[in-house]
Design an enzyme around this catalytic site. Sequence first.
Site, PDB file in Angstrom:
ATOM      1  N   ILE B  13       0.836  -1.208   0.000  1.00 37.88           N
ATOM      2  CA  ILE B  13       0.000   0.000   0.000  1.00 37.88           C
ATOM      3  C   ILE B  13       0.868   1.254   0.000  1.00 37.88           C
ATOM      4  O   ILE B  13       0.630   2.198  -0.758  1.00 37.88           O
ATOM      5  CB  ILE B  13      -0.940   0.006   1.234  1.00 37.88           C
ATOM      6  N   GLY B 111      -6.252  -2.904   8.385  1.00 39.52           N
ATOM      7  CA  GLY B 111      -5.878  -4.003   9.263  1.00 39.52           C
ATOM      8  C   GLY B 111      -5.863  -3.627  10.732  1.00 39.52           C
ATOM      9  O   GLY B 111      -5.827  -4.504  11.599  1.00 39.52           O
ATOM     10  N   CYS B 141      -9.599  -3.035   1.764  1.00 42.69           N
ATOM     11  CA  CYS B 141     -10.004  -3.134   0.362  1.00 42.69           C
ATOM     12  C   CYS B 141     -11.432  -3.631   0.215  1.00 42.69           C
ATOM     13  O   CYS B 141     -12.227  -3.078  -0.543  1.00 42.69           O
ATOM     14  CB  CYS B 141      -9.036  -4.056  -0.389  1.00 42.69           C
ATOM     15  N   HIS B 195     -16.554  -8.862   8.388  1.00 46.84           N
ATOM     16  CA  HIS B 195     -16.581  -7.855   7.327  1.00 46.84           C
ATOM     17  C   HIS B 195     -17.826  -6.968   7.416  1.00 46.84           C
ATOM     18  O   HIS B 195     -17.764  -5.778   7.106  1.00 46.84           O
ATOM     19  CB  HIS B 195     -16.513  -8.532   5.951  1.00 46.84           C
ATOM     20  N   GLY B 196     -18.940  -7.556   7.819  1.00 42.14           N
ATOM     21  CA  GLY B 196     -20.177  -6.778   7.969  1.00 42.14           C
ATOM     22  C   GLY B 196     -20.018  -5.678   9.013  1.00 42.14           C
ATOM     23  O   GLY B 196     -20.244  -4.495   8.714  1.00 42.14           O
ATOM     24  N   HIS B 221     -10.029 -10.017  -5.097  1.00 41.18           N
ATOM     25  CA  HIS B 221     -11.168 -10.607  -4.396  1.00 41.18           C
ATOM     26  C   HIS B 221     -12.390 -10.563  -5.318  1.00 41.18           C
ATOM     27  O   HIS B 221     -12.469  -9.736  -6.223  1.00 41.18           O
ATOM     28  CB  HIS B 221     -11.533  -9.792  -3.153  1.00 41.18           C
TER      29      HIS B 221
END
Lengths: 338, 338
Positions: B13, B111, B141, B195-196, B221
Site C-alpha cells: 500500500i 488491518g 479493500c 466484514h459486515g 477478491h
Amino acid sequence: MNVQVAVNGYGTIGKRVADAVTLQPDMELVGVAKTRPNHEAELAESKGYPLYAAIEDRIDLFEEAGIELAGTVDELVAAADVVVDACPSGIGAENKSLYEDHDTPALYQGGEDADLVDTSFNARGNFADAVGADHVRVVSCNTTGLSRLLAPLEAEYGVEKARVTLIRRGGDPAQSGRGPINDILPNPVHLPSHHGPDVNTIFPDLDIDTLGLKVPATLMHTHSVNVTLESTPDADAVAELLEGESRIFLIPEGSDIDGAGALKEFAMDRGRPRGDIWENCIWRESVSMEGSDLYLFQAIHQESDVVPENVDAIRAVTGAADAEESIARTNETVGVGF
Amino acid sequence: MNVQVAVNGYGTIGKRVADAVTLQPDMELVGVAKTRPNHEAELAESKGYPLYAAIEDRIDLFEEAGIELAGTVDELVAAADVVVDACPSGIGAENKSLYEDHDTPALYQGGEDADLVDTSFNARGNFADAVGADHVRVVSCNTTGLSRLLAPLEAEYGVEKARVTLIRRGGDPAQSGRGPINDILPNPVHLPSHHGPDVNTIFPDLDIDTLGLKVPATLMHTHSVNVTLESTPDADAVAELLEGESRIFLIPEGSDIDGAGALKEFAMDRGRPRGDIWENCIWRESVSMEGSDLYLFQAIHQESDVVPENVDAIRAVTGAADAEESIARTNETVGVGF
C-alpha cells in the site's frame, strides 16, 4: 429375484454406482458399458464386471487392447431391469431411444435436461415421484446437496427464501484440461444462476436464488448458504435438526477440518473408497442465525454425493422399497455416515 | 503551502500511496520509511523519495546495502503535516504514540482495529466524519469496495438488508508463503464474518451480513452480492446508477472479461501502473433484480483500491478540500476511471 442393473458409462459416476450396486443385497450388476479401452475399462475387467462396448464399431479397439467384451450396450440393456446412464452430459439424451426400444426404465444424471425425463429425483426430497417412472434424472451434485439441506429446513421451519452462492471446483482432480488457474470466475455471469431452477425440479414451490463461481480447486464444491426461515429457531436447534439427517455430516468444532483437503484426508483415513464423501459436509461452527436468517457453509463432493441417490432411484423406479427403507439400506451397505 | 505527507511503511500500500501523493498538486511527499533495505527500498531511492529508517538500530543495514538514508522515522514524522501509516496490520497501533508525540495527524490502514482511531473512512461513504480528525482508519479493500457500492444504493433506493459472500484471494501475487493451494476454505468459519461490522464503521445503521472464504487465487477478491432494496427498480436503472459512480467500473457485456486475470490484462494494456485497478469492477451482465433483491458480482483489487481513498483522507484530516472536490482531484491526477 434381485433387480438386474446395467450401468452405461463407466467414468467418474458410473464406476462408483457400479461398485455401490454390487453391495446391494437386492440388486445384481449385469455389466457396465464403456466407449474406450482405457484404464477404467481395465479396472472393470479386473473387478469381474462384464464389460460391454458402448459403441459398436469400437469393438476392435477393445480386442486390440486385450480387454474381453461381453457384448454391446444393446445386449447389456436387453439383459437389465434398469439402466443407470452415467454418460457425459448430453449423451444420456441420445441414449434415451435405446432404453425405450427395450422398454427398460432408465436413470440419467444431472447434466441432462430436466425435460428429458418423467421426474427429477432426490431421495430425501421427492422419492415417491419416481416410483414406477420410466425415465428419471438424478439431479446434480450441487442440487443433491441443496435438496438434502432444504428438505428438513422446509419441513421443520418453512423456507421463506434461500440465497446460495456456489463456489465451484474448476474440475475434478483427474480433469487436467480444465481451469481456472489462479482466478475466480463468475460462472455463469448472468444471475440468478440455473442452479436455483434445478432445485425447483425437486421442490417446485421453493423460492431460491443462486449465484455460481469457479475457482482453482478440484476437491469439492463449497456452498455459502443463506436461508430466510419462516420461523426463528436458534442455531443449536438447527444444528440438531441437521445432525439428525443421515446424509449430512456436521463437521465438529475443534476437529481441525478447515476445508476440502482436510475433509478428503478425513475420509481417506477412514478407508472410504476413493476417499469418497457421500454426505453434505456442514461446518457446525458456521451454522448461525441472525433473526430469521440462517447462514452456513457446506462442502459437496462432486464425484460421489449422487452415488447413494442413484441406488435409491433404482429402488424407486422398480418399486422395490419406499424412501425410508431404501435410504436406510443404501446407507448401511455403502457405509454412509461418519 | 502544499500539505507535507510522510508515508510510514513502503510495502504494497505504502509504495502506491507515495506515488499517488507525488501526483497531487496540493501535496508534497516528505519521504517514506522502511524497515529493511530490500528491493522496495532500492525502488524508493531510485524514484528520489527520501528514505527514512523505520527502526533506528537497523540504520547499519541500509548503510551496508549502500542505500542512503535521509534520517529516522522520528525525523520524518516531525517534518510532516500528515503521516500515512501503511505498516503491516497491528504495527500501526504500535506507531500511534509516535504520531501523538509529534501531534501529527495520522491515517492507518484497514488491518488496524476500528477503536484505534477517531473515525474509519471511505471517501464516498463518510468523508465529512474525518474532517479535522487526528487518527483516521482508511478501511480495508473489501470494506472500501462494499462502501462504494452500498452508498449509492442506500441513498437512491434504501437498503433493507445486504448479504455478501466474499470469495477472497489467498494472498497477493508476491506473497509466496500463503495459501490455500487447491482448496476452498471457509474463513472465518464463524458466521456472520467480521466484514459486515467493518462496513458498519462507515454506515452504522446498515443491516449487513457477510460470509468469507479463501481460494487459491492471488489477483483480486470477488464479491457475490445480494442487497434487498426498499424499493424495486429494474436492473437497468441500478446499472445506470452504478455507472454514474466514479470509482465503479461496469464491465461491459461482450468485452470477454470473465475474471480477475482478464481485468488485470485490461488494466495493464491501458498502462495502469503495476496493473492497478482502483475501481470496483462490477459485471454489467450480472446486475439483476428478483423482486426487491439485487444480485451482482464485483471484483476488488486488494492491492490498490484504497490508494485514492488514502489521498482523499489526507485532504479530509487537513481540511484541504471537501469530498466532491477531493474525489474529483484524486481521480483526475491518479487516472481513476477507464
